[in-house]
Structure formats: structure tokens, C-alpha cells
Design an enzyme around this catalytic site. Structure first.
Site, PDB file in Angstrom:
ATOM      1  CD  GLU A   1       2.831  -6.119   6.159  1.00 34.30           C
ATOM      2  OE1 GLU A   1       2.165  -5.996   4.989  1.00 34.30           O
ATOM      3  OE2 GLU A   1       3.510  -7.233   6.604  1.00 34.30           O
TER       4      GLU A   1
ATOM      5  CG  ASP B   1      -2.519  -5.145   6.136  1.00 33.03           C
ATOM      6  OD1 ASP B   1      -1.644  -5.265   5.494  1.00 33.03           O
ATOM      7  OD2 ASP B   1      -3.303  -4.396   5.973  1.00 33.03           O
TER       8      ASP B   1
ATOM      9  N   GLY C   1       0.554  -5.085   0.511  1.00 32.90           N
ATOM     10  CA  GLY C   1      -0.837  -5.134  -0.234  1.00 32.90           C
ATOM     11  C   GLY C   1      -0.555  -5.985  -1.586  1.00 32.90           C
TER      12      GLY C   1
ATOM     13  N   GLY D   1       0.959  -1.081  -0.044  1.00 29.50           N
ATOM     14  CA  GLY D   1      -0.093  -0.002  -0.066  1.00 29.50           C
ATOM     15  C   GLY D   1       0.955   1.384   0.031  1.00 29.50           C
TER      16      GLY D   1
END
Length: 358
Positions: free
Chosen positions: A140, A148, A117, A68
Site C-alpha cells: 500500500e 489495511d 485485500g 481491492g
């Protein structure tokens, strides 16, 4: 067409619908507009009988997607309270679930860098292809965040404790290790990808793949799995680190040192999230949990600080709060899993993409 729309190119080539993430200068990092564009295209192609196969690729030579756009998240968390980031994750996680339930073959070319992502838009697909150039990671914890986009679901399914190792250390793996961990299905040499795309435009995936798939170059994790399984089976992050240092293997010591540079809070929340994911059931339930964790991270100090240190100021010296593992309490961890009330993602309760007949 706007610049945001240009960031995702969609084209039907014969029987193949091809999505291309088109921000090569940003290593195809995902924005909210890109997520919306991919979702809208998938919705259309699911219902279009002319599209028999969906393929996702990345523009440029460096990779599919680096994750992301965390610069946007940093700015939003600092100035906007995180509302825009929460809305982005809501749509992104719904997209991850849609990809996993896509009623048509969803082929992800995981060539080059695939992180965060980027894993979410590829590793939930039904046909996941890696090459000798693949570099896959969920890094992360290094920015004070937690894996995630369904990452805790995927890593919880990896053999033994390999997923725990990858989640806590953010280790980057190549093709063979991605296959071992269940993050990919097939190895195809990178120079054959253009030919593969041409074939997918005219023939079914099952007819095409056998003539392209080969053996991946040797990986590394398999040789380390004995100490990985022992060390990462511990109940706490502190005990995992202690076992790693005591193991004696140079790679175990490197893993421990790597973890101690990460956010202590993120490490403990990540371990809890992985352990919980194993008993939650389907992907949608795990995405619901990840959404709670991600939203909680917006009001915790380490996410903003981690992005600042790694991407904004690039001083690579984050000041984590709390600074040590022993200072992170059980209550600190539990806060990340607190229900969100009417802000829940609620994918597991039926508010998720529905499968469409072929």
C-alpha cells in the site's frame, strides 16, 4: 444472476462450502458487491450444519486476489468525495473480522498473487495454505496508502521487525517467508491443490492436511533478520532509512531505496499504525484504527496520486505531497488517527460478527 454476483461463486460440495473469487482478468480484485456476497454466504454457511468447512480460492492461474479494486477508489475519491470507498471499507473490514471469528474451519488457498485485500480474505482464516507459486504482499505505501484489512495487526505480530520491513517496503514474499512471518500455516505443492479440494469435500480438515503438507522451498527473510531487526527498530522512518543505508548489506540498501520511492506520508503513518497496533489488543480494535486511517487517506493527496501513477496513467512517477520525509510533521501523521465520531467502525465495542455454535 448478475455479473456482480458471478464475481463470487459459492457452491456446497459435500461437507465443504467453496467460495471462488471469479474476476480472473482483474486478478480477482475485490469490489463492494463481492464483499457483500462473501459476507452473505458466510452468514448462511455458519448456520448450515451441512457445511463443515469453508474454503476460499481464486479463479484463473495467476492468484487468489490482487487486492481491492483501486480504480474504483480512485474514481470515487476524485469525483464522489470518498463516500463509496468508506462504505466499501466498512463492509470489507467487518468481513475480515468475521473470517477471523468464523466458527468453522476457514481454509484459504493462497496460491499465486495474494495482495492487499486478498490478504484480508485469506490470512485471517484458521487454515492458510501457501504454495511454491505464492506471492504475498501488502504494497500500500507504493500508492500513498497504508496497510489495511487487518494487515497492520498481522504484520505487528510477525517476529522481530519483519512485519515493519514488509509494511514499509511493500516487499513480496514467497511461501517460506509467509510462514516465517505468520501470514500462513502450511505449505502444499500447487499441483496437489485439486486433490486437496476433493479430500476436503469428504473429510475433516484435520484428517486431510497431514498427507498434503510438506516443506516449503527456502525463503530469504530469515537470513536478513539480524539487520532487519536492528534497522527497523529505530523510532522514526528517517532513522530507519539512515540505518539501512549505513548497514552495508546490499539488500538493506535496496530496502532503503525502495522506501524513498514510496509516499513519505504513507511511510510515517504506516510506522505509527504498526507501533500502535501492538498495544491495541484484538483484531477488531486494530481494524477500527485502520478504518480511521483509511478514511483520512481519502482526503489526503497521495492516495489519488499514487493510484494515478501506478494504475491509471502508469507513468510510475508519483508526485507525493509532501515530497520528503522531513516535511511530514507529527501533526500530519496524527490527523490520520483522529476519531470519526458517529462514523467510527466500532468493531471493538461489540458491533462485530458474532460466533455461531457449530
Amino acid at each position: 444472476m448478475s455479473a456482480h454476483e458471478d464475481a463470487v461463486l459459492a457452491a456446497v460440495e459435500g461437507r465443504m462450502g467453496r467460495l471462488t473469487l471469479n474476476r480472473p482478468r482483474a486478478l480477482n480484485a475485490l469490489t463492494h458487491e463481492m464483499v457483500r456476497g462473501i459476507t452473505a454466504t458466510l452468514e448462511e454457511w455458519e448456520r448450515d450444519p451441512a457445511v463443515e468447512t469453508v474454503v476460499i480460492t481464486g479463479a484463473g492461474e495467476r492468484g487468489l486476489c490482487a487486492g481491492g479494486d483501486i480504480r474504483q477508489i480512485h474514481a470515487d475519491a476524485r469525483a464522489g468525495g470518498g463516500d463509496a470507498s468508506a462504505a466499501f471499507w466498512r463492509d470489507e473490514y467487518r468481513l475480515n473480522a468475521r473470517i477471523a471469528r468464523c466458527p468453522k474451519p476457514y481454509v484459504a488457498l493462497m496460491d499465486g498473487i495474494v495482495m492487499g485485500g486478498g490478504v484480508g480474505v485469506s490470512a485471517h482464516g484458521s487454515v492458510r495454505i501457501v504454495t511454491e507459486r505464492s506471492r504475498i504482499a501488502m504494497p500500500e505505501t507504493g500508492i500513498g496508502f497504508v496497510p489495511d484489512v487487518g494487515g497492520t495487526y498481522l504484520l505487528a505480530l510477525a517476529p522481530g521487525q519483519l512485519g515493519t520491513h514488509l509494511a514499509l517496503t511493500g516487499t513480496t514474499v514467497g511461501a517460506a517467508d509467509a510462514l516465517l512471518c505468520g501470514l500462513a500455516d502450511h505449505f502444499v505443492p500447487s499441483h496437489r491443490l485439486p486433490e486437496l479440494l476433493q479430500a476436503l469435500a469428504t473429510r475433516a480438515v484435520t484428517d486431510v492436511l497431514p498427507s498434503f503438507v510438506g516443506a516449503a522451498p527456502p525463503g530469504e527473510l530469515g537470513a536478513h533478520q539480524e539487520w532487519i531487526d536492528h534497522c527497523y527498530a529505530a523510532d522514526t522512518v528517517e532513522e530507519i532509512v539512515s540505518r539501512l543505508f549505513a548497514n552495508g548489506a546490499p539488500a538493506a540498501k535496496t530496502a532503503a531505496e525502495s522506501m524513498l520511492a514510496k509516499s513519505p506520508t504513507a511511510l510515517k503513518v504506516t510506522l505509527a499504525a504498526l507501533r500502535k497496533a501492538r498495544s491495541l489488543g484484538p483484531l477488531e480494535a486494530v481494524l477500527d484504527q485502520e478504518y480511521r486511517v483509511s478514511c483520512a487517506a481519502l482526503s489526503a493527496p497521495d492516495l489519488v496520486e499514487g493510484i494515478r501513477a501506478q494504475v491509471i496513467d502508469k507513468d510510475r512517477t508519483p508526485r507525493w505531497t509532501p515530497a520528503t520525509l522531513t516535511e511530514v510533521t507529527d501533526d500530519d501523521v496524527a490527523r490520520f488517527f483522529a476519531p470519526l465520531g458517529d462514523r467510527e467502525l466500532s468493531l471493538a465495542t461489540g458491533d462485530c460478527p458474532q460466533e455461531v455454535p457449530w
